[in-house]
Design a protein around this motif. Structure first.
Motif: not given
Length: 150
Positions: A2-6, A140-144
C-alpha cells in the motif's frame, strides 16, 4: 504494498555523491547552483562533501566515504525520510569495487520515491524546477500498513 502520500518539504535535504572521476563535475555543478543550494540542507559522502565545501564554501554534512559505508549511511537516511533529493554523479566508464553499494543506494531512492539526478543535465533540470523551492506530495510505501498486515 500500500502507498500513502507524504510531502517533500520546501527546504530540501539534498544528498550529494560523486565517484572519483566525477567529483570535479559535481564541484562545478554545485558552484553553478550555489545560490539555490545554500537554501537547502546539504549532506554528502565524506570525500565528495569535503571537496564541495572547500571549493564552494557551502556548508555540507559529511558522512563516511562511500566505499567505507557512506553509501549505506545515505541509504539509511533515505529510508528514514531524512533525504529529499539525491544528486549522484556516478562514473559509467569505471568498474567499481563497491558496485553493489551503488545499486543498493539507487534502489532505496526508488523505493522511497525521491528525485534522483545521475548527471549534470538531470540535476540542472531538477534544481531549477519550481518544485525545488516548494513542498509537494509523493507516494511512498505505507510501512505502518505493511507491519499490520504481517
Amino acid at each position: 504494498m500500500e502507498f500513502i502520500t507524504k510531502p517533500l518539504p520546501a527546504n530540501k535535504r539534498v544528498a550529494l555523491v560523486a565517484h572519483d572521476h566525477r567529483k570535479s563535475a559535481m564541484i562545478q555543478w554545485c558552484s553553478r547552483h550555489r545560490t539555490s543550494l545554500q537554501k537547502h540542507y546539504l549532506l554528502a559522502t565524506g570525500t565528495t562533501g569535503g571537496k564541495i565545501e572547500a571549493a564552494t564554501g557551502l556548508k555540507v554534512e559529511k558522512l563516511l566515504s562511500g566505499p567505507l559505508g557512506g553509501d549505506q549511511q545515505l541509504g539509511a537516511r533515505i529510508s528514514e525520510g531524512k533525504v529529499d533529493f539525491l544528486v549522484f554523479f556516478w562514473d559509467p566508464f569505471e568498474p567499481m569495487p563497491h558496485d553493489p553499494d551503488v545499486k543498493a543506494l539507487l534502489r532505496i531512492a526508488a523505493v522511497w520515491n525521491i528525485p534522483v539526478a545521475c548527471n549534470s543535465s538531470s540535476a540542472d533540470m531538477m534544481v531549477q524546477s519550481a518544485l525545488m523551492e516548494r513542498s509537494f506530495g509523493r507516494e511512498v510505501p505505507d510501512y505502518q500498513c505493511y507491519l499490520k498486515q504481517r
